[in-house]
Design a protein around this motif. Structure first.
Motif, PDB file in Angstrom:
ATOM      1  N   ARG A 105      12.047  11.460 -50.483  1.00 31.18           N
ATOM      2  CA  ARG A 105      13.197  10.708 -49.981  1.00 31.18           C
ATOM      3  C   ARG A 105      12.885  10.206 -48.588  1.00 31.18           C
ATOM      4  N   ASN A 110      17.860   7.138 -47.346  1.00 35.39           N
ATOM      5  CA  ASN A 110      18.040   7.924 -48.578  1.00 35.39           C
ATOM      6  C   ASN A 110      17.363   7.327 -49.807  1.00 35.39           C
ATOM      7  N   LEU A 112      14.806   7.032 -52.685  1.00 38.66           N
ATOM      8  CA  LEU A 112      13.913   7.948 -53.398  1.00 38.66           C
ATOM      9  C   LEU A 112      12.697   7.182 -53.894  1.00 38.66           C
TER      10      LEU A 112
END
Length: 129
Positions: A105, A110, A112
């Motif tokens: 991450r 945030n 991924l």
């Protein structure tokens, strides 16, 4: 040593046969491996999950491992930082291989992303002579 680089994340793997824990007469071969994850990117990242496929000499998948973090940790790495850990496995045959991915991450947004773990072979040193 096997190496893979994905999106600026370098994964290096070194393997070791452990004869002191192996019992070939009982088809029990034990290996350890050391993994180093280096953050060569400009992003602060966190390792969240691991996905492994463990295959023996016959090509049979012996185990699929999907789990949180590595060795009980979910390390955060700033740019230029690295994280190392040791783990191991055993086979009923003298050789096997492992491959997989880490789910990472990017802390800032945030996002991924997956990082390749290079496929590596686990082979006793006496097979290389």
């Amino acid at each position: 040593m096997e190496i893979a680089i994905t999106d600026g994340i370098k994964v290096s793997v070194e393997t070791f046969y452990l004869p002191e824990y192996s019992v070939p007469s009982r088809r029990h071969y034990v290996f350890s491996y050391k993994i180093k994850i280096e953050n060569l990117s400009a992003n602060k990242i966190q390792l969240l999950r691991r996905n492994w496929e463990i295959t023996d000499i016959t090509g049979e998948v012996r185990n699929v491992v999907n789990g949180k973090g590595v060795v009980g940790k979910e390390p955060i790495m700033i740019p230029g930082e690295s994280f190392e850990y040791n783990s191991g496995c055993h086979f009923p045959s003298p050789c096997g291989k492992m491959s997989g991915t880490y789910v990472m991450r990017k802390i800032e947004d945030n996002t991924l992303f997956e990082v390749q773990i290079p496929e590596f072979t686990l082979v006793p040193s006496f097979f290389n002579n």
